[in-house]
Structure formats: structure tokens, C-alpha cells
Design a protein around this motif. Structure first.
Motif, PDB file in Angstrom:
ATOM      1  N   THR A   2       1.083  -1.207   0.131  1.00 44.77           N
ATOM      2  CA  THR A   2      -0.132   0.065  -0.073  1.00 44.77           C
ATOM      3  C   THR A   2       0.904   1.315  -0.055  1.00 44.77           C
ATOM      4  O   THR A   2       1.487   1.505   0.867  1.00 44.77           O
ATOM      5  N   ARG A   3       0.855   2.213  -1.064  1.00 50.38           N
ATOM      6  CA  ARG A   3       1.659   3.141  -1.220  1.00 50.38           C
ATOM      7  C   ARG A   3       0.969   4.159  -0.212  1.00 50.38           C
ATOM      8  O   ARG A   3       1.887   5.134  -0.144  1.00 50.38           O
ATOM      9  N   LYS A   4       0.024   4.189   0.136  1.00 50.87           N
ATOM     10  CA  LYS A   4      -0.553   5.347   1.185  1.00 50.87           C
ATOM     11  C   LYS A   4       0.407   5.516   2.339  1.00 50.87           C
ATOM     12  O   LYS A   4       0.225   6.457   3.020  1.00 50.87           O
ATOM     13  N   HIS A   5       1.251   4.405   2.873  1.00 52.12           N
ATOM     14  CA  HIS A   5       1.712   4.500   4.027  1.00 52.12           C
ATOM     15  C   HIS A   5       3.087   4.573   3.680  1.00 52.12           C
ATOM     16  O   HIS A   5       4.013   4.654   4.838  1.00 52.12           O
ATOM     17  N   TRP A   6       3.617   4.940   2.649  1.00 51.74           N
ATOM     18  CA  TRP A   6       4.968   5.030   2.219  1.00 51.74           C
ATOM     19  C   TRP A   6       5.365   6.636   2.475  1.00 51.74           C
ATOM     20  O   TRP A   6       4.490   7.379   2.250  1.00 51.74           O
ATOM     21  N   PRO A   7       6.675   6.779   2.639  1.00 53.56           N
ATOM     22  CA  PRO A   7       7.128   8.143   2.717  1.00 53.56           C
ATOM     23  C   PRO A   7       6.976   8.779   1.231  1.00 53.56           C
ATOM     24  O   PRO A   7       7.060   8.120   0.302  1.00 53.56           O
ATOM     25  N   PRO A   8       6.541  10.069   1.279  1.00 48.50           N
ATOM     26  CA  PRO A   8       6.288  10.718  -0.187  1.00 48.50           C
ATOM     27  C   PRO A   8       7.591  10.714  -0.933  1.00 48.50           C
ATOM     28  O   PRO A   8       7.638  10.758  -2.339  1.00 48.50           O
ATOM     29  N   THR A   9       8.742  10.740  -0.377  1.00 52.34           N
ATOM     30  CA  THR A   9       9.835  10.794  -1.151  1.00 52.34           C
ATOM     31  C   THR A   9      10.435   9.378  -1.710  1.00 52.34           C
ATOM     32  O   THR A   9      11.343   9.355  -2.590  1.00 52.34           O
ATOM     33  N   TRP A  10       9.938   8.489  -1.435  1.00 46.30           N
ATOM     34  CA  TRP A  10       9.869   7.085  -2.095  1.00 46.30           C
ATOM     35  C   TRP A  10       9.097   6.768  -3.166  1.00 46.30           C
ATOM     36  O   TRP A  10       7.980   6.647  -3.127  1.00 46.30           O
ATOM     37  N   ASN A  28       6.700   5.910   9.343  1.00 51.52           N
ATOM     38  CA  ASN A  28       6.414   6.131  11.022  1.00 51.52           C
ATOM     39  C   ASN A  28       7.344   7.261  11.292  1.00 51.52           C
ATOM     40  O   ASN A  28       8.532   7.252  12.075  1.00 51.52           O
ATOM     41  N   GLY A  29       6.964   8.614  11.064  1.00 56.74           N
ATOM     42  CA  GLY A  29       7.573   9.807  11.479  1.00 56.74           C
ATOM     43  C   GLY A  29       8.846   9.932  10.611  1.00 56.74           C
ATOM     44  O   GLY A  29       8.912   9.932   9.340  1.00 56.74           O
ATOM     45  N   SER A  30      10.030  10.027  11.271  1.00 59.03           N
ATOM     46  CA  SER A  30      11.251  10.019  10.474  1.00 59.03           C
ATOM     47  C   SER A  30      11.865   8.685  10.344  1.00 59.03           C
ATOM     48  O   SER A  30      13.098   8.665   9.633  1.00 59.03           O
ATOM     49  N   THR A  31      11.207   7.532  10.493  1.00 63.78           N
ATOM     50  CA  THR A  31      11.395   6.200  10.214  1.00 63.78           C
ATOM     51  C   THR A  31      10.474   5.600   9.188  1.00 63.78           C
ATOM     52  O   THR A  31       9.303   5.968   9.289  1.00 63.78           O
ATOM     53  N   VAL A  45      14.221   1.543   9.046  1.00 64.39           N
ATOM     54  CA  VAL A  45      15.140   2.347   8.538  1.00 64.39           C
ATOM     55  C   VAL A  45      14.975   3.935   8.812  1.00 64.39           C
ATOM     56  O   VAL A  45      13.501   4.439   8.734  1.00 64.39           O
ATOM     57  N   PRO A  46      15.861   4.755   8.444  1.00 62.87           N
ATOM     58  CA  PRO A  46      15.495   5.858   8.515  1.00 62.87           C
ATOM     59  C   PRO A  46      14.956   6.503   7.251  1.00 62.87           C
ATOM     60  O   PRO A  46      14.910   5.789   6.223  1.00 62.87           O
ATOM     61  N   VAL A  47      13.785   7.318   7.033  1.00 60.80           N
ATOM     62  CA  VAL A  47      13.169   7.818   5.973  1.00 60.80           C
ATOM     63  C   VAL A  47      14.021   8.264   4.824  1.00 60.80           C
ATOM     64  O   VAL A  47      13.686   8.036   3.795  1.00 60.80           O
ATOM     65  N   GLU A  50      19.042   6.054   1.388  1.00 59.03           N
ATOM     66  CA  GLU A  50      19.168   5.954  -0.130  1.00 59.03           C
ATOM     67  C   GLU A  50      18.859   4.757  -0.651  1.00 59.03           C
ATOM     68  O   GLU A  50      19.158   3.591   0.080  1.00 59.03           O
ATOM     69  N   LEU A  51      18.489   4.603  -1.730  1.00 55.56           N
ATOM     70  CA  LEU A  51      18.033   3.223  -2.620  1.00 55.56           C
ATOM     71  C   LEU A  51      19.182   2.227  -2.568  1.00 55.56           C
ATOM     72  O   LEU A  51      18.912   0.976  -2.139  1.00 55.56           O
ATOM     73  N   GLY A  52      20.294   2.789  -2.925  1.00 57.73           N
ATOM     74  CA  GLY A  52      21.661   1.682  -2.841  1.00 57.73           C
ATOM     75  C   GLY A  52      21.790   1.030  -1.604  1.00 57.73           C
ATOM     76  O   GLY A  52      21.984  -0.316  -1.423  1.00 57.73           O
ATOM     77  N   ALA A  53      21.752   1.859  -0.305  1.00 56.83           N
ATOM     78  CA  ALA A  53      22.095   1.415   0.949  1.00 56.83           C
ATOM     79  C   ALA A  53      20.690   0.373   1.297  1.00 56.83           C
ATOM     80  O   ALA A  53      21.033  -0.670   1.817  1.00 56.83           O
ATOM     81  N   LEU A  54      19.632   0.712   1.030  1.00 52.67           N
ATOM     82  CA  LEU A  54      18.654  -0.332   1.246  1.00 52.67           C
ATOM     83  C   LEU A  54      18.743  -1.621   0.597  1.00 52.67           C
ATOM     84  O   LEU A  54      18.398  -2.514   1.088  1.00 52.67           O
ATOM     85  N   GLN A  55      19.075  -1.477  -0.819  1.00 53.38           N
ATOM     86  CA  GLN A  55      19.059  -2.694  -1.653  1.00 53.38           C
ATOM     87  C   GLN A  55      20.170  -3.414  -0.959  1.00 53.38           C
ATOM     88  O   GLN A  55      19.951  -4.641  -0.703  1.00 53.38           O
ATOM     89  N   ALA A  56      21.118  -2.881  -0.458  1.00 57.70           N
ATOM     90  CA  ALA A  56      22.524  -3.794  -0.116  1.00 57.70           C
ATOM     91  C   ALA A  56      22.071  -4.142   1.575  1.00 57.70           C
ATOM     92  O   ALA A  56      22.562  -5.497   1.717  1.00 57.70           O
ATOM     93  N   THR A  57      21.237  -3.660   2.229  1.00 57.87           N
ATOM     94  CA  THR A  57      20.957  -4.101   3.514  1.00 57.87           C
ATOM     95  C   THR A  57      19.649  -4.680   3.773  1.00 57.87           C
ATOM     96  O   THR A  57      19.487  -5.560   4.797  1.00 57.87           O
ATOM     97  N   LEU A  58      18.862  -4.708   2.759  1.00 58.79           N
ATOM     98  CA  LEU A  58      17.550  -5.430   3.037  1.00 58.79           C
ATOM     99  C   LEU A  58      17.737  -7.018   3.137  1.00 58.79           C
ATOM    100  O   LEU A  58      17.383  -7.598   4.132  1.00 58.79           O
ATOM    101  N   PRO A  59      18.491  -7.570   2.310  1.00 57.11           N
ATOM    102  CA  PRO A  59      18.693  -9.344   2.748  1.00 57.11           C
ATOM    103  C   PRO A  59      19.353  -9.560   4.088  1.00 57.11           C
ATOM    104  O   PRO A  59      19.106 -10.386   4.649  1.00 57.11           O
TER     105      PRO A  59
END
Length: 90
Positions: A2-10, A28-31, A45-47, A50-59
């Protein structure tokens, strides 16, 4: 997801990554709370991540959570066996 819960910058790039990994993101605020397909919140994770950091850390985040669950379950089972006086088979 559900995109309505996503940060607007994503944007669509985050959507593609999380869809591929079967993860929902809840602002959830700043996270952002990351929730797996099993509805377990496995990371925060912080809101501003960066995409690359999230991609590397998700697994790594998911694997760490899963390992913690298994270790916790195994430790709890051992404590119950000890409490009940149940011997482990050799």
C-alpha cells in the motif's frame, strides 16, 4: 503493498525493490517500518535512506531477523525442556 503508508520521497524505484523482496514499507515519522510477507516487522530504517543502501541491507536485515527468531525459539525450547526435566536424545 500500500503506497499510502510510504514516505512521499520514495518513488517507483523503491516500489520495485520492495515488491521484488516482498516487503511493505510503513512510514512512521522520520523512520520507515519494513514488514515482510509474513506480516512480521523485521526492521526500522530512516526515511532518508538511499536506495542503494536499502538494496544492500535488505537481505542482511531480513536474515538477521530470521536468525534471531530461530535462536530465540531454540533457546526458549531448551529452557522449557530444562524446566520440565525433558532429556535431549543423544
Amino acid at each position: 503493498m500500500t503506497r499510502k503508508h510510504w514516505p512521499p520521497t520514495w518513488g517507483a524505484d523503491f516500489a520495485a525493490l520492495l515488491s521484488f523482496r516482498e516487503v511493505r514499507a510503513i512510514e512512521n515519522g522520520s523512520t520507515v517500518i519494513l514488514v515482510g510477507a509474513d506480516n512480521a516487522a523485521f526492521a526500522i530504517v530512516p526515511v532518508t535512506i538511499e536506495l542503494g543502501a536499502l538494496q544492500a541491507t535488505l537481505p542482511i536485515l531480513r536474515e538477521s531477523f530470521d536468525m534471531g527468531v530461530k535462536v530465540g525459539r531454540d533457546a526458549l525450547a531448551a529452557q522449557f525442556r530444562e524446566l520440565l526435566g525433558v532429556k535431549q536424545p543423544d
